[in-house]
Design a protein around this motif. Structure first.
Motif, PDB file in Angstrom:
ATOM      1  N   PRO A  39      -2.091  -1.084   1.944  1.00 18.59           N
ATOM      2  CA  PRO A  39      -2.469  -0.597   3.274  1.00 18.59           C
ATOM      3  C   PRO A  39      -3.762  -1.232   3.771  1.00 18.59           C
ATOM      4  O   PRO A  39      -4.680  -1.495   2.989  1.00 18.59           O
ATOM      5  CB  PRO A  39      -2.643   0.910   3.057  1.00 18.59           C
ATOM      6  CG  PRO A  39      -1.750   1.228   1.899  1.00 18.59           C
ATOM      7  CD  PRO A  39      -1.816   0.026   1.012  1.00 18.59           C
ATOM      8  N   ALA A  40      -3.824  -1.479   5.077  1.00 19.82           N
ATOM      9  CA  ALA A  40      -4.984  -2.150   5.661  1.00 19.82           C
ATOM     10  C   ALA A  40      -6.273  -1.381   5.411  1.00 19.82           C
ATOM     11  O   ALA A  40      -7.344  -1.967   5.247  1.00 19.82           O
ATOM     12  CB  ALA A  40      -4.769  -2.329   7.161  1.00 19.82           C
ATOM     13  N   GLU A  41      -6.167  -0.051   5.372  1.00 10.72           N
ATOM     14  CA  GLU A  41      -7.371   0.764   5.193  1.00 10.72           C
ATOM     15  C   GLU A  41      -8.069   0.503   3.864  1.00 10.72           C
ATOM     16  O   GLU A  41      -9.293   0.682   3.748  1.00 10.72           O
ATOM     17  CB  GLU A  41      -7.018   2.250   5.292  1.00 10.72           C
ATOM     18  CG  GLU A  41      -6.578   2.712   6.678  1.00 10.72           C
ATOM     19  CD  GLU A  41      -5.094   2.500   6.925  1.00 10.72           C
ATOM     20  OE1 GLU A  41      -4.586   3.002   7.930  1.00 10.72           O
ATOM     21  OE2 GLU A  41      -4.435   1.832   6.089  1.00 10.72           O
ATOM     22  N   VAL A 217      -0.028  -4.405  12.427  1.00 10.14           N
ATOM     23  CA  VAL A 217      -0.535  -3.759  11.215  1.00 10.14           C
ATOM     24  C   VAL A 217      -0.173  -2.272  11.245  1.00 10.14           C
ATOM     25  O   VAL A 217      -0.287  -1.612  12.280  1.00 10.14           O
ATOM     26  CB  VAL A 217      -2.067  -3.914  11.116  1.00 10.14           C
ATOM     27  CG1 VAL A 217      -2.610  -3.196   9.885  1.00 10.14           C
ATOM     28  CG2 VAL A 217      -2.443  -5.388  11.073  1.00 10.14           C
ATOM     29  N   GLU A 218       0.291  -1.750  10.115  1.00  7.40           N
ATOM     30  CA  GLU A 218       0.589  -0.324  10.008  1.00  7.40           C
ATOM     31  C   GLU A 218      -0.667   0.445   9.628  1.00  7.40           C
ATOM     32  O   GLU A 218      -1.414   0.042   8.738  1.00  7.40           O
ATOM     33  CB  GLU A 218       1.679  -0.083   8.955  1.00  7.40           C
ATOM     34  CG  GLU A 218       3.020  -0.689   9.312  1.00  7.40           C
ATOM     35  CD  GLU A 218       4.089  -0.366   8.284  1.00  7.40           C
ATOM     36  OE1 GLU A 218       3.789   0.425   7.367  1.00  7.40           O
ATOM     37  OE2 GLU A 218       5.200  -0.902   8.399  1.00  7.40           O
ATOM     38  N   VAL A 219      -0.901   1.565  10.316  1.00  2.28           N
ATOM     39  CA  VAL A 219      -2.102   2.367  10.093  1.00  2.28           C
ATOM     40  C   VAL A 219      -1.699   3.764   9.641  1.00  2.28           C
ATOM     41  O   VAL A 219      -0.865   4.412  10.264  1.00  2.28           O
ATOM     42  CB  VAL A 219      -2.950   2.454  11.381  1.00  2.28           C
ATOM     43  CG1 VAL A 219      -4.215   3.267  11.130  1.00  2.28           C
ATOM     44  CG2 VAL A 219      -3.307   1.069  11.880  1.00  2.28           C
ATOM     45  N   ASN A 220      -2.319   4.228   8.522  1.00  4.84           N
ATOM     46  CA  ASN A 220      -2.023   5.566   7.995  1.00  4.84           C
ATOM     47  C   ASN A 220      -3.230   6.492   8.005  1.00  4.84           C
ATOM     48  O   ASN A 220      -3.093   7.683   7.770  1.00  4.84           O
ATOM     49  CB  ASN A 220      -1.504   5.452   6.548  1.00  4.84           C
ATOM     50  CG  ASN A 220      -0.229   4.645   6.456  1.00  4.84           C
ATOM     51  OD1 ASN A 220       0.675   4.827   7.266  1.00  4.84           O
ATOM     52  ND2 ASN A 220      -0.159   3.735   5.500  1.00  4.84           N
ATOM     53  N   GLY A 221      -4.410   5.962   8.264  1.00  2.00           N
ATOM     54  CA  GLY A 221      -5.610   6.781   8.221  1.00  2.00           C
ATOM     55  C   GLY A 221      -6.406   6.540   6.957  1.00  2.00           C
ATOM     56  O   GLY A 221      -5.843   6.315   5.878  1.00  2.00           O
ATOM     57  N   LEU A 295      -9.128  -2.083  -2.996  1.00  2.00           N
ATOM     58  CA  LEU A 295      -9.072  -3.465  -3.452  1.00  2.00           C
ATOM     59  C   LEU A 295     -10.305  -3.815  -4.288  1.00  2.00           C
ATOM     60  O   LEU A 295     -11.361  -3.199  -4.123  1.00  2.00           O
ATOM     61  CB  LEU A 295      -9.009  -4.413  -2.248  1.00  2.00           C
ATOM     62  CG  LEU A 295      -7.711  -4.439  -1.442  1.00  2.00           C
ATOM     63  CD1 LEU A 295      -7.902  -5.329  -0.213  1.00  2.00           C
ATOM     64  CD2 LEU A 295      -6.572  -4.963  -2.285  1.00  2.00           C
ATOM     65  N   PRO A 296     -10.202  -4.811  -5.162  1.00  2.00           N
ATOM     66  CA  PRO A 296     -11.398  -5.279  -5.871  1.00  2.00           C
ATOM     67  C   PRO A 296     -12.326  -5.999  -4.907  1.00  2.00           C
ATOM     68  O   PRO A 296     -11.901  -6.478  -3.853  1.00  2.00           O
ATOM     69  CB  PRO A 296     -10.827  -6.244  -6.913  1.00  2.00           C
ATOM     70  CG  PRO A 296      -9.562  -6.735  -6.303  1.00  2.00           C
ATOM     71  CD  PRO A 296      -8.995  -5.568  -5.540  1.00  2.00           C
ATOM     72  N   MET A 297     -13.590  -6.072  -5.276  1.00  2.88           N
ATOM     73  CA  MET A 297     -14.564  -6.732  -4.408  1.00  2.88           C
ATOM     74  C   MET A 297     -15.254  -7.865  -5.140  1.00  2.88           C
ATOM     75  O   MET A 297     -15.317  -7.903  -6.368  1.00  2.88           O
ATOM     76  CB  MET A 297     -15.619  -5.736  -3.921  1.00  2.88           C
ATOM     77  CG  MET A 297     -16.650  -5.338  -4.968  1.00  2.88           C
ATOM     78  SD  MET A 297     -18.062  -4.489  -4.248  1.00  2.88           S
ATOM     79  CE  MET A 297     -17.262  -3.155  -3.390  1.00  2.88           C
ATOM     80  N   THR A 298     -15.732  -8.792  -4.355  1.00  2.00           N
ATOM     81  CA  THR A 298     -16.634  -9.833  -4.837  1.00  2.00           C
ATOM     82  C   THR A 298     -17.672 -10.044  -3.749  1.00  2.00           C
ATOM     83  O   THR A 298     -17.533  -9.551  -2.626  1.00  2.00           O
ATOM     84  CB  THR A 298     -15.916 -11.173  -5.098  1.00  2.00           C
ATOM     85  OG1 THR A 298     -15.567 -11.766  -3.840  1.00  2.00           O
ATOM     86  CG2 THR A 298     -14.664 -10.986  -5.928  1.00  2.00           C
ATOM     87  N   ALA A 299     -18.712 -10.782  -4.084  1.00  2.37           N
ATOM     88  CA  ALA A 299     -19.596 -11.264  -3.033  1.00  2.37           C
ATOM     89  C   ALA A 299     -18.848 -12.362  -2.280  1.00  2.37           C
ATOM     90  O   ALA A 299     -18.172 -13.189  -2.885  1.00  2.37           O
ATOM     91  CB  ALA A 299     -20.880 -11.811  -3.631  1.00  2.37           C
ATOM     92  N   VAL A 300     -18.925 -12.356  -0.965  1.00  2.00           N
ATOM     93  CA  VAL A 300     -18.119 -13.257  -0.136  1.00  2.00           C
ATOM     94  C   VAL A 300     -19.054 -14.214   0.594  1.00  2.00           C
ATOM     95  O   VAL A 300     -19.930 -13.785   1.357  1.00  2.00           O
ATOM     96  CB  VAL A 300     -17.269 -12.469   0.877  1.00  2.00           C
ATOM     97  CG1 VAL A 300     -16.336 -13.413   1.623  1.00  2.00           C
ATOM     98  CG2 VAL A 300     -16.484 -11.379   0.175  1.00  2.00           C
ATOM     99  N   ILE A 301     -18.874 -15.496   0.364  1.00  2.00           N
ATOM    100  CA  ILE A 301     -19.789 -16.493   0.903  1.00  2.00           C
ATOM    101  C   ILE A 301     -19.722 -16.545   2.427  1.00  2.00           C
ATOM    102  O   ILE A 301     -20.740 -16.810   3.092  1.00  2.00           O
ATOM    103  CB  ILE A 301     -19.496 -17.890   0.293  1.00  2.00           C
ATOM    104  CG1 ILE A 301     -20.593 -18.888   0.676  1.00  2.00           C
ATOM    105  CG2 ILE A 301     -18.122 -18.381   0.707  1.00  2.00           C
ATOM    106  CD1 ILE A 301     -21.952 -18.531   0.160  1.00  2.00           C
TER     107      ILE A 301
END
Length: 494
Positions: A39-41, A217-221, A295-301
């Motif tokens: 999901p996009a959220e 995009v589907e949105v669920n909240g 989702l997992p995170m990283t530092a994003v250049i």
């Protein structure tokens, strides 16, 4: 007086920078989530945690964390194989592993990872992202494996040419990419707005005003999207394949974050990154994201460089960018639902192209051919097998190349005054150079005395020592004068 009021100029610059980073992060958070098959959220949640939590922690003061295109392929594969619930458990385990690595001061060692492997990893990810998102641009389900994505391109072209809906969606995605490319040439005042935001906004407006029948995009909240991993999801961490995915997440997320930190440090004159603390901060962020099922995170250049270029001076800018993401997700969630999937796919295809170092390949091949080979093999392996296998192969090749380069051995053969032969060996005598060394020695005349000069050998491993002793013994069996060794403590003459 409050500290923030003592520096109103710095505060204003941090606030403005945070708004720029927010506008850059918004379409990327949503796009990465959709491309990852979640999901996009969940992408927004990771961006919020990256801003509010990781942004407030020590480590790097100006780099910004969130969901990254570099992990999209791996996340998609994990969701398809294990399910969304297990993804949360994997991210949670990744975070705990990063905290542990930071605590034992392992962060600095990630700087020792071969640049060729990292570039190959990003190139492989970029290629899979490009070929996969081309299907999404056309509104067609993409194949799972990288090879199938590439093999299916002719069929994709045929579908686009014969299906009006697919052609319309692909045109929207392609138009988004054109805006992204041309935006760099726009007037400076216009470039205050980030290219991804402008491209997605224009694609959304064209789709809405033109009444185009393409998927959005589907949105669920935000609250409904939070799904912490259940006990059975956590128990899946005992599986070998799941643990392999955790290892891949940990390696890639940590390497990408710390390489990003090194790049960001070169962009500003402020405090330098403390790599162990930054690794622990990323671990805390991923632990929280895992608990929330995000989702997992990283530092994003991309976001980090936007933060520096916008004039940020302190970590307030990245904290505030997380606050803006939270406010948007709470107050304007419906705005996400009008974004065409094809537009986000176009943004990610553009991002994938930037992951492939096209401009650097030719100079790298001319100057460091071995590094170029490692890069290419790593990228191809990721496309044809999987992220984990490709990175492991790349690391193995980098270590093998380093071992080969550091085991340089030089041989000098000359005649002595008494009619004998002097073989001078210099450098590192290891098993990697043993075939050449033995071929040279065995080709020497059997009926002449030989002196083996090892005084310039810096390192002699056990394999070479044993081989030299065996060769000397065989030579002495021919009835000639015994082999003399100038460095008897290294090799004993037979």
């Amino acid at each position: 007086m409050l500290p923030v009021l003592q520096d109103p100029v710095g505060l204003r610059r941090d606030v403005l920078a945070s708004l720029v980073v927010f506008l850059v992060a918004l379409p990327l958070c949503v796009g990465v989530a959709v491309a990852s098959g979640v999901p996009a959220e969940l992408g927004l949640i990771t961006g919020i945690v990256g801003g509010l939590v990781v942004g407030a922690m020590p480590g790097s003061s100006l780099q910004v964390s969130g969901p990254a295109a570099g992990l999209t392929v791996l996340v998609f594969e994990a969701v398809q194989e294990f399910g969304l619930g297990v993804l949360g458990a994997i991210v949670l385990a990744t975070g705990l592993a990063q905290i542990a690595l930071g605590a034992v001061r392992f962060g600095r060692w990630f700087r020792a990872i071969s640049v060729a492997v990292v570039q190959g990893m990003l190139a492989g990810i970029g290629l899979v992202l490009i070929f996969g998102q081309l299907y999404t641009m056309a509104g067609i389900k993409q194949p799972r494996s990288g090879v199938d994505k590439i093999v299916g391109i002719p069929g994709l072209i045929a579908d686009i040419a014969t299906d009006r809906t697919a052609l319309t969606a692909f045109a929207v995605g392609a138009g988004t990419m054109v805006v992204l490319v041309l935006w760099k040439k726009a007037p400076a005042k216009a470039r205050v707005l980030p290219g991804p935001l402008v491209a997605v906004a224009l694609a959304t407006a064209v789709t809405a005003l033109g009444g185009l029948d393409i998927a959005n995009v589907e949105v669920n909240g935000l609250i409904d999207a939070i799904q912490p991993p259940a006990l059975n999801d956590l128990s899946a961490l005992g599986g070998i394949s799941v643990l392999g995915t955790v290892l891949a997440f940990t390696l890639i997320a940590s390497a990408e974050s710390l390489f990003s930190a090194a790049a960001v440090d070169r962009m500003h004159d402020g405090p330098r990154t403390h790599y162990d603390k930054e690794l622990m901060a990323q671990g805390v962020g991923n632990t929280i994201c895992g608990i929330l099922g995000a989702l997992p995170m990283t530092a994003v250049i991309v976001r980090s460089s936007a933060n520096v270029q916008a004039g940020a001076k302190t970590k307030r800018s990245r904290i505030l960018h997380g606050a803006w993401l939270l406010l948007f997700a709470v107050l304007l969630p419906a705005a996400i639902g009008i974004i065409p999937l094809a537009a986000l796919a176009g943004v990610l295809v553009h991002a994938g192209c930037k992951l492939v170092p096209f401009k650097e390949l030719a100079p790298l091949w001319r100057e460091h051919r071995g590094e170029a080979i490692v890069l290419g093999i790593t990228a191809v392996a990721i496309v044809t097998t999987s992220m984990f296998e490709g990175v492991v192969l790349g690391l193995f090749l980098a270590v093998a190349k380093s071992a080969w380069d550091t085991s340089a051995l030089h041989l000098d053969i000359r005649e002595s005054a008494n009619g004998g032969i002097v073989v001078a060996v210099a450098g590192h005598a290891t098993f990697l150079r043993l075939p050449r060394l033995l071929e040279t020695l065995e080709a020497l005349p059997q009926d002449r005395p030989i002196e083996l000069d090892l005084s310039q050998v810096r390192h002699l491993d056990h394999a070479c020592r044993a081989a030299l002793e065996t060769w000397a013994a065989r030579h002495n069996e021919q009835g000639t004068e015994a082999v003399r060794v100038r460095h008897p403590e290294a090799v004993t003459a037979a």
